[in-house]
Write an enzyme that holds these catalytic residues in place. Structure first.
Site, short mmCIF file in Angstrom:
data_model
loop_
_atom_site.label_atom_id
_atom_site.label_comp_id
_atom_site.label_asym_id
_atom_site.label_seq_id
_atom_site.Cartn_x
_atom_site.Cartn_y
_atom_site.Cartn_z
N HIS A 193 0.72 -1.65 0.01
CA HIS A 193 0.13 -0.63 0.12
C HIS A 193 0.53 1.11 0.38
CE1 HIS A 193 -3.63 2.22 1.31
NE2 HIS A 193 -2.67 2.86 1.72
N GLU A 194 1.90 1.63 0.75
CA GLU A 194 2.65 2.58 1.04
C GLU A 194 3.64 2.88 -0.53
OE1 GLU A 194 1.83 4.25 3.10
OE2 GLU A 194 0.74 3.08 4.55
N HIS A 223 1.56 3.78 -3.04
CA HIS A 223 1.38 6.03 -3.21
C HIS A 223 2.15 6.15 -3.39
CE1 HIS A 223 -2.31 6.46 -0.68
NE2 HIS A 223 -1.51 5.63 0.62
N GLU A 249 -6.29 6.17 -1.77
CA GLU A 249 -6.89 4.83 -1.27
C GLU A 249 -6.88 3.93 -1.55
OE1 GLU A 249 -5.00 5.02 2.30
OE2 GLU A 249 -5.00 6.77 2.01
#
Length: 264
Positions: free
Chosen positions: A137-138, A141, A201
């Protein structure tokens, strides 16, 4: 079609509606295509500006937070981080993974590839697949350039609000409408900025699962982890006024993506 003549107040209302819809500011902006997302992005912030700000923020974090020196935690984070980064293809950054000695259940990433995980969230991660869920997820980004897009959206919103303020102060010689001015403040925040953040997100969740699969972690455990996180959360902010999707919507979107990709 109405034959009513356009008045200054009517023109201001049209301007406000355009700002809230995001259709007025693009002429001042640059757009860039992001291959990872398959869409174009508003980009008013340069890579150099982001790199400088990221470097400063990272140094401040290292000075203000207590870094955990436990080798087991650090080896685990480094092992999973390197594996996910390689799978993502985002190897152009100087990645660094640090565990902070804090019970906070959180993790974050800077646009220059500096990643911070708190001991609190790592203690919840029973398997490396859980850690890869958040790491993916990070990293997503960064691949999605969400920080640059988010900053650009805020800059564009401020430009629009500045223009409205000039109108509100009568600099164009027509009547001031305080109700519309107040509405635009909320309209830009809840109609433009926050929904984009929720979109980010969802995009990071989707790309993060893809990176998990490419790095040979089990994507099904991503759902398990977010469900555990949901059970741990205390109190809920309405999604309408939140920068994050609701837990139920996030998990549903993740499941739908995995099914569409035949991951499960």
């Amino acid at each position: 079609m109405s034959s009513e003549k356009s008045t200054p107040l009517m023109r201001r209302r049209e301007l406000i509606m355009g700002l809230a819809a995001g259709s007025v500011v693009p002429f001042m902006a640059g757009c860039a295509e992001n291959a990872a997302l398959g869409r174009s992005q508003l980009m008013l912030v340069s890579d150099g500006q982001l790199a400088n700000l990221s470097a400063q923020a990272w140094q401040q974090s290292l000075q203000q937070e207590r870094v955990l020196r436990d080798p087991a935690y650090n080896r685990r984070l480094q092992r999973v981080g390197e594996r996910v980064v390689q799978a993502s293809g985002q190897t152009q950054y100087d990645w660094e993974f640090v565990v902070f000695d804090n019970d906070t259940v959180n993790a974050w990433v800077l646009p220059n590839g500096k990643v911070g995980f708190y001991k609190g969230i790592m203690d919840m991660m029973v398997t490396d697949d859980h850690l890869a869920t958040v790491m993916g997820h990070e990293v997503a980004h960064v691949a999605a350039r969400h920080s640059a897009e988010r900053a650009s959206q805020q800059m564009a919103a401020q430009m629009g609000l500045g223009l409205l303020d000039a109108l509100a102060q009568g600099q164009m010689g027509d009547a001031y409408d305080p109700d519309l001015a107040a509405a635009l403040g909320a309209g830009v925040t809840f109609g433009v900025i926050l929904p984009y953040s929720r979109q980010h997100e969802y995009e990071a969740d989707r790309l993060g699962v893809d990176y998990m699969v490419r790095s040979q972690y089990d994507p099904r455990q991503a759902v398990d982890f977010w469900m555990a996180m949901s059970e741990q959360s205390q109190g809920h902010t309405a999604e309408f006024m939140s920068t994050h999707p609701s837990d139920d919507n996030r998990i549903a979107a993740m499941r739908a993506h995995m099914q569409s990709m035949n991951y499960v």
